[in-house]
Write an enzyme that holds these catalytic residues in place. Structure first.
Site, short mmCIF file in Angstrom:
data_model
loop_
_atom_site.label_atom_id
_atom_site.label_comp_id
_atom_site.label_asym_id
_atom_site.label_seq_id
_atom_site.Cartn_x
_atom_site.Cartn_y
_atom_site.Cartn_z
N HIS A 1 0.52 -1.69 -0.19
CA HIS A 1 0.18 -0.08 -0.36
C HIS A 1 0.39 1.59 0.15
CE1 HIS A 1 -2.66 3.10 1.47
NE2 HIS A 1 -2.48 2.96 1.86
N GLU B 1 -5.67 9.67 0.36
CA GLU B 1 -5.44 8.72 0.03
C GLU B 1 -6.85 7.84 -0.21
OE1 GLU B 1 -3.05 7.15 3.32
OE2 GLU B 1 -4.09 6.26 1.59
N HIS C 1 1.71 5.36 -2.44
CA HIS C 1 2.29 6.53 -1.84
C HIS C 1 3.36 7.15 -2.64
CE1 HIS C 1 -0.58 7.54 1.44
NE2 HIS C 1 -0.67 6.52 1.32
N SER D 1 -4.16 1.22 -4.83
CA SER D 1 -2.90 0.19 -3.82
C SER D 1 -4.57 -0.66 -3.72
CB SER D 1 -2.62 0.92 -3.02
OG SER D 1 -3.38 0.72 -1.70
N1 HBI Z 1 1.19 5.44 10.24
N2 HBI Z 1 2.65 4.90 9.17
C1 HBI Z 1 1.38 5.51 9.59
N3 HBI Z 1 1.19 5.78 8.25
C2 HBI Z 1 -0.56 6.93 7.88
O1 HBI Z 1 -0.65 6.78 6.82
C3 HBI Z 1 -1.39 7.38 8.95
C4 HBI Z 1 -0.15 7.01 9.59
N4 HBI Z 1 -0.40 7.23 11.26
C5 HBI Z 1 -1.85 7.93 11.62
C6 HBI Z 1 -2.30 8.09 9.85
N5 HBI Z 1 -1.78 7.60 9.12
C7 HBI Z 1 -3.30 9.37 9.73
O2 HBI Z 1 -4.46 9.63 10.20
C8 HBI Z 1 -2.99 10.71 8.96
O3 HBI Z 1 -4.33 10.91 9.28
C9 HBI Z 1 -2.57 11.62 10.16
FE FE Z 2 -1.94 5.12 3.06
#
Ligand code: HBI
Ligand code: FE
Length: 280
Positions: free
Chosen positions: A136, A182, A141, A201
């Site tokens: 993913h 996203e 990303h 993804s």
């Molecule tokens: N942590 N590793 C990782 N990847 C993410 O996409 C991610 C996260 N922590 C919080 C988060 N995304 C979402 O809550 C964001 O909107 C901040």
């Molecule tokens: Fe993501």
């Protein structure tokens, strides 16, 4: 690093990663030796299947930069991707054991470091996994981090996230991330296309988000989007459409403090866009 953090508020299960190997900022080394032949095969099969679905559904900007990921017959080494990524937009990807707390996440983005989970789903999870795995994050990303406008938008988002956390409005800002990075859609000359990582993804949601008559597709609007809740474990019922990545970057210009003030006086929308009049 001890206990795995609880993130995303909504998912009750503890995250899957081994957080004992992470540093203070939740980053760790990509445990490349830990990948089995089956892991590499899973990545290769996901990559082949997903890239075949892209024409006519994924943003052309995404299709153009996808090859910058390099290896597709196995899980790429993050160092190899970073060599090209740093030259392109001065970003780097950093390995993490999985989801990390909002603050740590925003802080990495604000410093042009994108957290990439370094484990991969099991073959029986081939079709769907709730938590982001290396496929993913890498396939969804990382390619658009090679696009200078998106690269700058994501850093701005991280900086805004740190501020939102201080003001206690992290949830509102996370909706902007959710409905753009996203699950965002973009209008291109040939029609609406997907640019959000969660769509790109996913085999099922890629077709659904672009072609199904079921979901709503609304123009991205800061106030409307940040008032719209989201669900993390179903296809989206509402998608927001932009006309260009520059439009996204321009959204980050204003000072959000007043925006949060105004938003907190307005009712929210459910994921399916019904207006929630009771402030629950
Ligand atoms: N942590 N590793 C990782 N990847 C993410 O996409 C991610 C996260 N922590 C919080 C988060 N995304 C979402 O809550 C964001 O909107 C901040
Ligand atoms: Fe993501």
């Amino acid at each position: 690093m001890g206990q795995a953090p609880v993130v995303y508020g909504q998912s009750s299960r503890p995250p899957r990663g081994d957080y004992s190997r992470a540093h203070e900022d939740y980053t760790c080394a990509q445990d490349f030796a830990a990948y089995t032949a089956q892991d590499h095969d899973t990545y290769h099969r996901l990559y082949e299947r997903q890239s075949a679905l892209l024409p006519g559904l994924a943003s052309q900007a995404f299709i153009d930069v996808l090859p910058r990921l390099g290896a597709k017959e196995r899980i790429p080494r993050f160092d190899d991707i970073n060599e090209a990524l740093w030259k392109a937009t001065q970003w780097e990807i950093v390995a993490v054991p999985g989801l990390i707390p909002e603050r740590a996440f925003f802080s990495l983005l604000a410093n042009r470091k994108f957290p990439v989970t370094d484990w991969i789903r099991k073959p029986e999870e081939f079709e769907y996994i709730v938590e982001p795995d290396v496929f993913h994050d890498l396939f969804g990303h990382v390619p658009l981090l090679f696009n200078p406008v998106i690269a700058d938008y994501i850093q701005r988002y991280g900086q805004g996230g740190l501020k939102a956390e201080e003001l206690g409005h992290g949830e509102m800002l996370s909706r902007l991330y959710w409905y753009t990075i996203e699950f965002g859609l973009i209008r291109e000359p040939q029609g609406v296309r997907a640019y959000g990582a969660g769509i790109l993804s996913s085999s099922g949601e890629l077709q659904y988000s672009v072609q199904s008559p079921e979901p709503r597709r609304l123009p991205l609007d800061l106030m409307r989007t940040m008032r719209t809740r989201y669900k993390i474990d179903t296809y989206q019922q509402t998608y927001f459409v932009i006309d260009s990545f520059e439009q996204l970057f321009a959204l980050t210009e204003p000072d959000f403090t007043q925006i949060y003030e105004e938003l907190s006086t307005l009712p929210e929308y459910g994921a399916n866009s019904e207006l929630l009049v009771s402030a629950d």
